[in-house]
Design a protein around this motif. Structure first.
Motif, short mmCIF file in Angstrom:
data_model
loop_
_atom_site.label_atom_id
_atom_site.label_comp_id
_atom_site.label_asym_id
_atom_site.label_seq_id
_atom_site.Cartn_x
_atom_site.Cartn_y
_atom_site.Cartn_z
N ALA A 16 -8.34 9.66 3.50
CA ALA A 16 -7.79 10.32 2.31
C ALA A 16 -6.87 11.48 2.64
O ALA A 16 -5.97 11.79 1.86
CB ALA A 16 -8.93 10.80 1.41
N PHE A 17 -7.08 12.14 3.78
CA PHE A 17 -6.30 13.34 4.09
C PHE A 17 -5.03 13.03 4.88
O PHE A 17 -4.27 13.95 5.21
CB PHE A 17 -7.16 14.34 4.85
N LEU A 18 -4.80 11.77 5.17
CA LEU A 18 -3.54 11.41 5.82
C LEU A 18 -2.42 11.45 4.79
O LEU A 18 -2.62 11.09 3.62
CB LEU A 18 -3.64 10.01 6.42
N PRO A 19 -1.23 11.90 5.18
CA PRO A 19 -0.11 12.00 4.21
C PRO A 19 0.49 10.63 3.92
O PRO A 19 1.63 10.33 4.29
CB PRO A 19 0.88 12.93 4.93
N LEU A 20 -0.29 9.79 3.24
CA LEU A 20 0.14 8.42 2.95
C LEU A 20 0.19 8.20 1.45
O LEU A 20 -0.62 8.73 0.70
CB LEU A 20 -0.84 7.42 3.57
N SER A 21 1.12 7.37 1.01
CA SER A 21 1.20 6.97 -0.39
C SER A 21 0.19 5.86 -0.64
O SER A 21 -0.36 5.26 0.30
CB SER A 21 2.60 6.49 -0.72
N VAL A 22 -0.04 5.53 -1.92
CA VAL A 22 -0.94 4.43 -2.26
C VAL A 22 -0.41 3.13 -1.67
O VAL A 22 -1.17 2.31 -1.14
CB VAL A 22 -1.10 4.33 -3.79
N ALA A 23 0.90 2.93 -1.72
CA ALA A 23 1.48 1.71 -1.16
C ALA A 23 1.24 1.62 0.35
O ALA A 23 0.95 0.55 0.89
CB ALA A 23 2.98 1.66 -1.45
N GLN A 24 1.32 2.76 1.03
CA GLN A 24 1.06 2.78 2.47
C GLN A 24 -0.40 2.52 2.78
O GLN A 24 -0.73 1.82 3.74
CB GLN A 24 1.52 4.11 3.06
N HIS A 25 -1.30 3.07 1.96
CA HIS A 25 -2.73 2.76 2.14
C HIS A 25 -2.97 1.27 1.96
O HIS A 25 -3.71 0.65 2.74
CB HIS A 25 -3.57 3.55 1.13
N ALA A 26 -2.35 0.68 0.94
CA ALA A 26 -2.52 -0.75 0.69
C ALA A 26 -2.02 -1.57 1.88
O ALA A 26 -2.68 -2.53 2.32
CB ALA A 26 -1.78 -1.15 -0.58
N ALA A 27 -0.87 -1.20 2.41
CA ALA A 27 -0.31 -1.92 3.55
C ALA A 27 -1.22 -1.86 4.76
O ALA A 27 -1.34 -2.84 5.51
CB ALA A 27 1.07 -1.36 3.89
N ARG A 28 -1.88 -0.72 4.96
CA ARG A 28 -2.82 -0.59 6.09
C ARG A 28 -3.98 -1.57 5.98
O ARG A 28 -4.60 -1.92 6.98
CB ARG A 28 -3.36 0.85 6.16
N HIS A 29 -4.27 -2.01 4.75
CA HIS A 29 -5.36 -2.96 4.53
C HIS A 29 -4.84 -4.37 4.32
O HIS A 29 -5.62 -5.27 3.97
CB HIS A 29 -6.20 -2.52 3.34
N GLY A 30 -3.54 -4.56 4.51
CA GLY A 30 -2.98 -5.90 4.39
C GLY A 30 -3.00 -6.44 2.97
O GLY A 30 -3.18 -7.65 2.77
N MET A 31 -2.81 -5.56 1.99
CA MET A 31 -2.84 -6.03 0.61
C MET A 31 -1.74 -5.34 -0.19
O MET A 31 -1.14 -4.37 0.27
CB MET A 31 -4.20 -5.75 -0.03
N THR A 32 -1.49 -5.85 -1.36
CA THR A 32 -0.50 -5.25 -2.25
C THR A 32 -1.12 -4.04 -2.97
O THR A 32 -2.35 -3.94 -3.08
CB THR A 32 -0.03 -6.26 -3.30
N PRO A 33 -0.28 -3.13 -3.46
CA PRO A 33 -0.81 -2.02 -4.27
C PRO A 33 -1.63 -2.50 -5.46
O PRO A 33 -2.63 -1.88 -5.82
CB PRO A 33 0.45 -1.26 -4.70
N ALA A 34 -1.22 -3.61 -6.08
CA ALA A 34 -1.96 -4.14 -7.23
C ALA A 34 -3.35 -4.58 -6.82
O ALA A 34 -4.34 -4.35 -7.54
CB ALA A 34 -1.20 -5.30 -7.86
N ALA A 35 -3.47 -5.23 -5.66
CA ALA A 35 -4.78 -5.66 -5.18
C ALA A 35 -5.66 -4.46 -4.86
O ALA A 35 -6.87 -4.45 -5.15
CB ALA A 35 -4.63 -6.55 -3.95
N LEU A 36 -5.06 -3.43 -4.28
CA LEU A 36 -5.82 -2.22 -3.99
C LEU A 36 -6.30 -1.56 -5.28
O LEU A 36 -7.44 -1.09 -5.36
CB LEU A 36 -4.97 -1.24 -3.18
N ARG A 37 -5.45 -1.52 -6.29
CA ARG A 37 -5.85 -0.95 -7.58
C ARG A 37 -7.05 -1.69 -8.17
O ARG A 37 -7.97 -1.08 -8.70
CB ARG A 37 -4.67 -0.99 -8.56
#
Length: 296
Positions: free
Chosen positions: A180-201
């Motif tokens: 959570a404390f990494l300077p990442l956007s939601v889209a970047q967090h989603a990419a780290r998990h191999g998913m789209t922002p919509a799937a992460l939501r």
């Protein structure tokens, strides 16, 4: 043959302002007779601890119900259900209502569109319902407040016991909290998990009842408050520690969500406490252990 015990309450107007009030509690087991068809004007959580039965949907479909399970009865929705022939089942129920129901529904703790919910275990919810039953003794002056508090606990326990989606077991939520404390956007967090922002939501909404942005923000601001209250780090340093490179943006965000500026929050906390047990930066993963008091 079946056994049943139940009590019903009528909380007053001031109790309703608590947000949730308990309207009734019951413990039943055995070959219980079917319930309904009927329609209620309040919510009921029916916890099935043993046995099996059926639930008939409003459109007439018959759905199998096997313990451990939760049956949601919601206002205005016709329902009809019962235990299977033979030994029946073991159930406990709590009737409740209140203004807080809307928030619990929005957060996903109450699921009107999912009346039958498999559970992993009913020990926690049953323990809370038993406490409500004990509070229902005649003449208890704390009845309404005690049972109101227990309904809040029950909704949390039922959410935690929901099969396959516990907030403590979802690896994506755990990873988001860790990062959570990494300077990442939601889209970047989603990419780290191999998913789209919509799937992460979808995953975060199901597990935490909020958007990924709000989930991360809650963790970041909680940590920022700890650092402001327990250390003398400059606000800019606190901002960097919780993932914001721009201290001005962090301050605006903090003030908008918390209601006061970071500096003002620090002043209100009175962080310098004579006789405090530690002068180290608090570690969220390792809270202090306070042992039993010893007599001199």
């Amino acid at each position: 043959m079946y056994h049943t015990w139940m009590r019903y309450f009528t909380p007053g107007p001031v109790h309703h302002r608590l947000g949730l009030v308990c309207l009734g509690v019951g413990l039943q087991h055995g070959a219980l007779p079917p319930v309904g068809p009927r329609t209620l004007d309040h919510h009921v959580a029916v916890v099935i601890s043993a046995g099996s039965g059926w639930y008939r949907t409003p459109d007439g479909r018959r759905q199998q119900l096997t313990a451990p399970a939760l049956l949601w009865l919601t206002p205005g929705v016709p329902h009809h259900y019962g235990a299977a022939p033979g030994n029946g089942w073991d159930e406990s129920f709590v009737d409740f209502t209140g203004s807080a129901v809307a928030a619990y529904t929005e957060l996903g703790y109450i699921e009107p569109d999912r009346p039958v919910v498999p559970l992993t275990d009913t020990t926690g919810p049953r323990g809370i319902i038993t406490r409500i039953a004990r509070a229902a003794r005649c003449g208890n002056p704390l009845l309404e407040v005690e049972t109101s508090a227990a309904v809040h606990e029950l909704l949390v326990a039922l959410r935690r016991a929901r099969a396959g989606s516990g907030p403590d077991t979802d690896p994506v939520l755990q990873a988001l909290a860790r990062d959570a404390f990494l300077p990442l956007s939601v889209a970047q967090h989603a990419a780290r998990h191999g998913m789209t922002p919509a799937a992460l939501r979808t995953i975060v909404r199901r597990g935490a009842g909020c958007s990924p942005k709000d989930y991360l923000l809650g963790i970041r601001l909680g940590r920022a408050k700890e650092l402001l209250a327990a250390t003398e780090l400059p606000v800019a340093a606190v901002a960097r520690r919780v993932g914001y490179d721009d201290p001005a943006y962090f301050s605006r965000l903090f003030a908008r969500r918390v209601g006061t500026a970071p500096v003002r929050f620090r002043e209100r906390q009175g962080r310098t406490v004579p006789g405090g047990f530690s002068d180290r930066i608090p570690d969220p993963g390792h809270p202090p252990v306070i042992g039993p008091c010893s007599s001199a």
